[in-house]
Design an enzyme around this catalytic site. Structure first.
Site, mmCIF file in Angstrom:
data_model
loop_
_atom_site.group_PDB
_atom_site.id
_atom_site.type_symbol
_atom_site.label_atom_id
_atom_site.label_comp_id
_atom_site.label_asym_id
_atom_site.label_seq_id
_atom_site.Cartn_x
_atom_site.Cartn_y
_atom_site.Cartn_z
ATOM 1 N N HIS A 9 16.776 33.557 -5.797
ATOM 2 C CA HIS A 9 17.318 34.749 -5.133
ATOM 3 C C HIS A 9 18.746 35.041 -5.596
ATOM 4 C CE1 HIS A 9 18.913 36.624 -1.218
ATOM 5 N NE2 HIS A 9 18.055 37.501 -1.715
ATOM 6 N N GLU A 36 15.191 36.925 -8.811
ATOM 7 C CA GLU A 36 15.358 38.175 -8.068
ATOM 8 C C GLU A 36 16.788 38.642 -8.241
ATOM 9 O OE1 GLU A 36 16.337 40.580 -4.336
ATOM 10 O OE2 GLU A 36 17.350 38.842 -5.180
ATOM 11 N N ASP A 38 19.548 42.405 -7.566
ATOM 12 C CA ASP A 38 19.709 43.679 -6.863
ATOM 13 C C ASP A 38 20.432 44.661 -7.771
ATOM 14 O OD1 ASP A 38 19.027 42.509 -4.109
ATOM 15 O OD2 ASP A 38 20.734 41.275 -4.702
ATOM 16 N N HIS A 51 24.575 42.833 -4.872
ATOM 17 C CA HIS A 51 23.786 42.994 -3.654
ATOM 18 C C HIS A 51 24.305 44.127 -2.778
ATOM 19 C CE1 HIS A 51 22.809 42.358 0.592
ATOM 20 N NE2 HIS A 51 21.616 42.083 0.109
ATOM 21 N N GLU A 111 15.301 44.341 -7.359
ATOM 22 C CA GLU A 111 15.306 45.068 -6.094
ATOM 23 C C GLU A 111 16.175 46.311 -6.230
ATOM 24 O OE1 GLU A 111 16.682 42.942 -2.584
ATOM 25 O OE2 GLU A 111 16.723 44.840 -1.480
HETATM 26 O O1 G3P Z 1 14.285 40.740 -2.484
HETATM 27 C C1 G3P Z 1 14.418 39.788 -1.472
HETATM 28 C C2 G3P Z 1 15.734 39.889 -0.773
HETATM 29 O O2 G3P Z 1 16.748 39.900 -1.734
HETATM 30 C C3 G3P Z 1 15.861 41.101 0.110
HETATM 31 O O3 G3P Z 1 17.029 41.121 0.847
HETATM 32 O O4 G3P Z 1 19.331 41.693 1.378
HETATM 33 O O5 G3P Z 1 18.864 39.609 0.102
HETATM 34 O O6 G3P Z 1 18.602 41.834 -0.992
HETATM 35 P P1 G3P Z 1 18.508 41.058 0.294
HETATM 36 MG MG MG Z 2 17.699 41.341 -2.950
#
Ligand code: G3P
Ligand code: MG
Length: 247
Positions: A9, A36, A38, A51, A111
């Site tokens: 993450h 993952e 953002d 993020h 994301e």
């Molecule tokens: O994609 C999983 C997770 O990253 C979603 O929440 O706020 O950590 O981007 P966040």
């Molecule tokens: Mg995320």
């Protein structure tokens, strides 16, 4: 029990500054199956990895990413707020990340951060980059904005999409079908409710849960039969999977 994808993450964000090339490199070094990240857009429409919509928490900058050009953002430090030893990490562009990931044989989960700010053409820009680096078969896009996921499918039906959510949805497998998504990306805690995973398993819709950092929850998610686990500590998950002979 089937193999579970171990997805780092924001990179290996448990130890390294989130969404930096250092965190992505360390995630791959410690053998994650996927990463993952953002994506946000700068004032000059460059996709960058961060993020938050704002710079304040993770970088030396202030205010909204959308109000700065990439050139301005490239001078900021994205590591020092985590620890002085991470000084000089930068905000990566999506291109840098894809160029790094393209020959690593990993899944990437990008994301789209378009729930708070509706970045114009974010979907087109990201999909264009995915093809540029030939990552279309190793990539899944996700968002809390499900209109955006429908838009991605309209742009290119071959691009995989996952629906992010944190509510206890009724029959999420039906919703995924209705939206035309390939996967569900729920907050892991929703899966503790009733037998919510049964219908999705029967329909064969993959579930990738976020953000699972505690050992007990990792074990529960594995036992429930999820497809993938998104975690800040993929090293810990890797140990658990190897004990269970699910490397
Ligand atoms: O994609 C999983 C997770 O990253 C979603 O929440 O706020 O950590 O981007 P966040
Ligand atoms: Mg995320």
């Amino acid at each position: 029990m089937k193999k579970v994808l171990n997805i780092a993450h924001r990179g290996f964000s448990g130890i390294y500054p989130e969404n930096t090339m250092l965190a992505f490199r360390k995630a791959v070094e410690i053998q994650c199956d996927g990463v993952e990240t953002d994506v946000q857009l700068t004032k000059d429409c460059i996709p960058v990895l961060c993020h938050d919509e704002t710079l304040d928490r993770t970088t030396t900058g202030k205010g909204f990413i959308k109000d700065y050009t990439y050139k301005e953002l490239s001078k900021l430090d994205a590591g020092i707020k985590r620890d002085r030893k991470f000084k000089s990490c930068r905000i990566p562009t999506l291109d840098e990340f894809l160029d790094f990931a393209k020959d690593k044989n990993i899944l990437i989960n990008i994301e789209l951060k378009n729930s708070i700010i509706q970045y114009p053409s974010l979907e087109e820009i990201v999909i264009d980059r995915i093809y540029k680096y030939k990552m279309e078969n190793n990539c899944i896009l996700s968002s809390f904005n499900h209109y955006s996921m429908v838009r991605c499918k309209k742009i290119d039906n071959r691009i995989k999409t996952g629906l992010l959510y944190s509510e206890i949805l009724y029959r999420p497998e039906k919703y995924a079908e209705y939206v035309g998504a390939d996967a569900l990306h729920p907050d892991f805690s929703t899966l503790y409710h009733d037998n919510i995973i049964k219908g999705t398993t029967e329909k064969g819709i993959p579930i990738n849960v976020y953000t699972v950092n505690e050992e007990k929850d990792m074990i529960s998610m594995i036992n429930l039969g999820v497809n993938g686990i998104i975690t800040n500590y993929h090293d810990k998950l890797k140990r658990i999977l190897s004990i269970l002979h699910l490397p």
